[in-house]
Design an enzyme around this catalytic site. Structure first.
Site, PDB file in Angstrom:
ATOM      1  N   ASP B 382      16.819  73.078 167.046  1.00  0.00           N
ATOM      2  CA  ASP B 382      15.638  72.585 166.344  1.00  0.00           C
ATOM      3  C   ASP B 382      14.381  72.467 167.198  1.00  0.00           C
ATOM      4  OD1 ASP B 382      16.770  72.324 163.756  1.00  0.00           O
ATOM      5  OD2 ASP B 382      17.790  70.496 164.374  1.00  0.00           O
ATOM      6  N   VAL B 467      13.372  68.037 160.246  1.00  0.00           N
ATOM      7  CA  VAL B 467      13.561  69.476 160.378  1.00  0.00           C
ATOM      8  C   VAL B 467      14.166  69.958 159.060  1.00  0.00           C
ATOM      9  CG1 VAL B 467      14.384  71.301 161.851  1.00  0.00           C
ATOM     10  CG2 VAL B 467      14.007  69.041 162.810  1.00  0.00           C
ATOM     11  N   TYR B 470      17.141  67.579 157.431  1.00  0.00           N
ATOM     12  CA  TYR B 470      17.609  66.499 158.297  1.00  0.00           C
ATOM     13  C   TYR B 470      16.455  65.714 158.888  1.00  0.00           C
ATOM     14  CZ  TYR B 470      22.541  65.866 159.278  1.00  0.00           C
ATOM     15  OH  TYR B 470      23.846  65.482 159.222  1.00  0.00           O
ATOM     16  N   HIS B 525      29.625  69.868 160.365  1.00  0.00           N
ATOM     17  CA  HIS B 525      28.720  70.397 161.387  1.00  0.00           C
ATOM     18  C   HIS B 525      28.684  69.436 162.562  1.00  0.00           C
ATOM     19  CE1 HIS B 525      26.437  67.812 158.671  1.00  0.00           C
ATOM     20  NE2 HIS B 525      25.679  67.503 159.707  1.00  0.00           N
TER      21      HIS B 525
END
Lengths: 737, 737
Positions: B382, B467, B470, B525
């Protein structure tokens, strides 16, 4: 020398008189007048029947009355007239007195001249009964569970307060002794003064007997020598020129004492060459710091403010209701704080759903890492040996807890069975640290005008136990999203070792610790705190499921990826399936689920145990301390509910041989699938002391979480409103007020 | 169909026009009038030069003036007139404009018709110079570090703002592309609409093009197919009847796009049979929640109050001074928050001692655990791909930070080099949660009347980056005892997968995640957040020492104990000695020490890195995502300071092949003993989603600490006074005010 001898003689006579007074002032004293009820108020002396004084302070109770001011919400009551209102409510003053009265005429005790009451607590009614009980229904017969010693024998008794019936139970463990009474501890520390050799070596080291401060040190168990009699070791310090005597050890001097007879069994005196560290820079009190010419660390006042009052109520003295939570809260002399019947409200509607039947600090294990004569035995088990609740002192309002806290008292029995009040032992408060419950802002990518953020407010239940030098802060923190965080903070004062060294450049040997100041070594040690967590997820029958997170390699051609992580669910069938040692590279989630209840889309409802920073015990499993502390061999254990299995180190921990620990119970490998199960979690700390810990330690904390996992159908805090300016308090600086 | 086609046509024309406008509106536009400076205020659209609007709001600055009221302390300034006052101060609006002006006449760009400015930040002066600089001295020549692309080539430039000199550096990495511009992202998400096949499949799935919301998804690198052109994948969602389009994926539809030409390279359309999940229960906004008939989760107002104002000052816009701390704070488009020159005051006196030269979030790595066509490539980095700072939206006062917070703006360059203001990007506040800094009460054992407790107040620096779905909350928390806690909170919205299933009883295959709601799978994840920590303990030359805690067995007869723990110190000589994988059963402390400076009693002064809960990456090291994210192969790394090694995933992360990561640098195994060293710490989370994460996730946090260890001669907070009632604020309920 002349004057020293005189002083010694005086001390001896005084102490002998005190002991005499103590021993004659036990069971056969008349039941105390209620007006003599002890109140261990802020800054009191210790709270035993030998230190009783008049109740100075009455206790406030918080109830939520809309529109009521802070003062309106405070109602006063007298512990003397308290009555139980919930099946789990602790024994009341009247009940303690009744137990004392019943036992005074019991065959085992009436002719005993050395009776001591080691534990008097409520014998909780059967779990099934408590689970079915509802407010308004009559209570079950009140029964006291008593551990007492008379004529050198320990007894476990059940005293029915309705029928006056006393059952002598055959549940006395094969080894070990009950938790010490405060009187055991206080009398032991003065007993060495009756020994001329002891006094001589103290004086030879240049310490006035007047300056002596001694500690009662549980000696563990290391073989035959420590069997068949109650023993204790006493080590002493100089309190000359400091209240922080812990930093001035009289190193290498250990007195082995018979705790029952107070006879000095053995004196080990190995450290005569080691100087007593200086008093300079050891006093931590604000009154002393103010006298120094240095600048104070001043910050502008900061406070958590709730001018409309707290959002919780405590019904009937013990039932806490806050946001979507309710639970029963009580002080306990051994565990400290007991949380029972914790329930959380479902997403919509009024249904309160079971989460945890009972949770508490079951045992602590604090082995020091020095195998030499004066240190090897320091392997404390603070709950079972000293009483974690007995050592929980009154909290300091405004500092131990924020200004918006409510305080709860403990009422315990002293060694003679007489009740006393430990005031402000527990606090309950709402905390807001500026943290975020949930948030989402749309980013420049989508360009949508969304920013939704919710503040995070929690409810904290706190106690702080001072087990001699060390201070343990235990927090049960409830979140509105259903999470329970259990946090332990360590502060207080190190147990240090005197040393000949005043600089590391002189040192070539292993110090077993860190040189913290001239002649002061902070010895390496571990702390383990084991929690009993009787989880009841939507009912008592649950399963423990380990979700192993494992790497799965892809087959050739399956994917451009070579690997991914997948979850393999393993339901623990028996206890050994649930003996868990955490591994960073073999990670798992640990779920307690209700196998008979599923969410709308078919996931089993559950809570997970979420470890955070922790430490494992690395001692040899056959080392005597580790046998006794074998409950730390794993970080997680799961056992079937058994009402006799509550204390991870055994019912009688003092001098126990490790034959009644969680590790022994779990070895039976009983079935635990779809059963009423108890989860045990051990929080650990390795502590290599550093100079910042001298002369008092900044708090170090660690925690673990119990977190809903598919317990709710969706985010349970979606309906929390954001803060808006118009609702927030209007405050002024106190000076301008 | 008729109306759909029309709508499509309109959309297409509109988008084509927008793109045209974008491409023609770049470098050769005249330098902007200052009045057009963009202010990305609260609730603004995204902040790029295409969305500029008039500054609506001016920024407050806090200074501490004794006796001043809250309003007096607020001074207003205009970013337009800001000047740098510290060598590390970020580029100002005027400097951004100067860079733009200098580059517009540079040979590389002046005839380019697709120039894009990917990063314009201060090129910090040499560390030695900055370390010697003192307030009042002139600044060093201001230099901008620019990453720009023109005619399909990436350039790294150094632009001297005094001499107008431009250096084209040869530091362009062998693979990868610069961080996307916001314009790259926003233009990519509309580009598929120019493709008839794409529009057809959208409409075939019953989605109106008007309801389409698409996301630009970095595609990682998986081999030849992803080389030699800037590519991006776009996936779309339906935002019909909800703003939470993330919960309504159009599953299996992936558009591969050339990011430079916006050409559709490939459309993968595999999920036609999968229904789009329903909108019901997905909207999380308070405005929508209020409309429902259910009860809100109401608590009484609670607030952190400081009526005398905060105890910190921020000098010259960036130098934060609080309690015993001072540090330079600035926003950064890639890292988010950069803390520099963190120093703490010694116990007595005014000496400020170096602790950390620079600390920031270097990279994130977020691999999803689904190897199928539409998911395998989701392995986000990110910071390097999206710009962690670029995605940090304005904080919501009262909710993202408490009421007593101060806010700092970011000033960044858009894709055309024009500066814009991201207001309220960082907040700074003092936090008090009711916690305890240190305490000790004497227990009943000693009976001494001592209870000393100090409240714990900390200083928090926070940002929150969104982002796309999230939200990451990054806190740098400074404690008065010298500890720095770095905490990352995860909230926001899951990236979910559409599914044919609406109940787990239908499922026999591996879902790669959890069924969260009907037809919605939360895919498993990991999150890794790697921090760059240039520790300078009392100077820049330091060593990294691992204190291994090991079991030592005693010799026969040595002790009644069989075992104890001892510490074995290992000084890391080279980088490979400091590649650390944490192990619960092989524990260590990790010290950064100054080997040339010792305490009074001879301990090396140091700080330790204290891990807390974390997670390790378990992917195959040869898996392409893990090669790129190889900086997560260890939890701790130590490298010698090298000003070009700041970004753990490499300078150019986008589509990189992992040839410029921390793992590659560290493999050179350079000497690190008594050198200027940088510590890298990776915080990790495994995330198996659960229903509580739907439709938005309660915050989950983890942290690590930088903690003084023999840095101070003794407890640095001994001189903190306790709270007393008379100093605390006087507050009223807002309604009664």
């Amino acid at each position: 020398m002349e004057s020293k001898s005189l002083r010694f003689l005086f001390s001896f006579v005084a102490i002998a008189f005190l002991l005499l007074l103590t021993w004659t002032h036990l069971l056969h004293a008349p039941p105390p007048d209620l007006t003599t009820l002890i109140d261990c108020a802020t800054n009191s002396h210790w709270c035993t029947s030998k230190n009783r004084f008049q109740s100075k302070q009455e206790q406030p109770t918080v109830t939520k009355e809309p529109g009521a001011s802070t003062f309106d919400r405070v109602r006063r009551r007298r512990h003397e007239s308290a009555v139980p209102r919930h099946p789990l409510d602790p024994l009341t003053v009247q009940e303690f007195n009744k137990v004392r009265s019943i036992l005074s005429s019991h065959a085992l005790f009436k002719s005993s001249n050395n009776y001591a009451s080691h534990s008097v607590v409520l014998e909780e009614p059967d779990k099934d009964l408590v689970r079915q009980w509802e407010k308004g229904q009559p209570l079950f017969p009140r029964i006291a569970s008593v551990v007492a010693r008379a004529n050198g024998v320990s007894h476990v008794l059940s005293v029915n307060l309705e029928t006056d019936e006393v059952n002598v139970l055959n549940t006395v463990p094969p080894t070990g002794y009950p938790t010490m009474t405060i009187e055991d501890m206080t009398s032991s520390i003065w007993a060495p003064l009756s020994n001329a050799k002891f006094n001589r070596t103290i004086m030879d080291r240049g310490v006035n007997l007047d300056d002596l401060a001694c500690l009662p040190i549980s000696l563990g168990w290391f073989g035959k020598k420590e069997e068949n009699r109650r023993l204790i070791k006493v080590q002493c310090y100089s309190m000359k020129d400091t209240v922080n005597f812990y930093m001035r050890p009289i190193e290498g001097l250990t007195v082995l004492l018979d705790m029952d007879t107070k006879e000095v069994v053995e004196i080990s005196d190995t450290g005569r060459a080691i100087p007593i560290p200086k008093a300079a820079n050891t006093d931590y009190r604000f009154s002393e710091q103010k006298k120094l010419q240095q600048e104070l660390n001043l910050l502008n006042p900061i406070s958590i403010e709730q001018p409309k009052g707290p959002s919780f109520v405590i019904e009937d003295e013990h039932l806490v209701k806050w946001a979507n939570w309710e639970f029963h809260l009580k002080p306990d002399p051994r565990a400290g704080v007991v949380i029972s019947r914790a329930k959380v409200r479902d997403l919509d509607g009024e249904v309160m759903r079971d989460v945890m039947y009972k949770g508490f600090t079951s045992e602590l294990f604090v082995p020091y890492m020095d195998p030499t004569d004066a240190w090897y035995f320091k392997t404390y088990m603070d709950a079972g040996e000293y009483g974690f609740g007995l050592q929980a002192m009154p909290l300091d309002p405004l500092n131990d807890c924020p200004r918006n806290a409510y305080y709860m008292d403990g009422v315990f029995a002293a060694g003679d069975g007489v009740p006393y009040v430990r005031s402000n032992m527990i606090c309950v408060f709402e905390s807001y640290a500026g943290d975020i419950g949930w948030r989402h802002a749309e980013s420049p990518i989508t360009g949508m005008e969304i920013k939704e953020v919710r503040p995070k407010v929690t409810l904290v239940v706190r106690m702080a136990a001072s087990v001699a030098n060390y201070d343990y802060i235990v927090d049960w923190e409830f979140q509105t999203d259903g999470l329970i965080r259990v946090k332990v903070g360590l502060s207080g004062i190190l147990m240090v070792k005197g040393s000949e060294y005043d600089n590391m450049n002189q040192v070539e040997e292993n110090l077993f610790g860190t040189l913290l100041s001239e002649n002061v070594i902070g010895v390496i040690h571990d702390h383990f705190i084991t929690f009993y967590l009787d989880m009841d997820i939507d009912g008592s029958d649950n399963s423990f499921v380990q979700l192993n997170i494992k790497r799965q390699d892809t087959s050739p051609g399956e994917s451009p990826r070579k690997s991914y992580l997948k979850v393999v669910r393993n339901v623990a069938k028996t206890e050994k399936d649930a003996q868990i040692q955490l591994k960073l590279y073999e990670p798992s989630e640990f779920h307690v689920i209700n196998p008979t209840k599923k969410t709308r889309v078919g996931n089993p409802v559950g809570y997970k145990v979420v470890p955070a920073g922790t430490a494992a015990s690395l001692l040899d499993h056959d080392d005597p301390p580790q046998r006794r502390g074998a409950f730390t061999n794993n970080q997680i254990w799961v056992t079937p509910y058994n009402r006799s299995e509550q204390w991870a180190g055994g019912l009688f921990v003092y001098q126990s041989q490790g034959d009644d620990t969680l590790a022994v119970w779990s070895e039976r490998d009983r079935p635990i699938e779809n059963k009423d199960i108890v989860v045990w979690y051990t929080l650990g700390f390795h502590h290599i002391p550093c100079q910042e810990d001298f002369p008092i330690m900044p708090t170090v904390s660690s925690s673990f979480d119990l977190k809903p996992v598919n317990f709710f159908e969706s985010n349970p805090i979606l309906r929390t409103p954001p803060n808006v300016e118009k609702d927030l308090p209007v405050c002024r600086d106190a000076a301008s007020a």
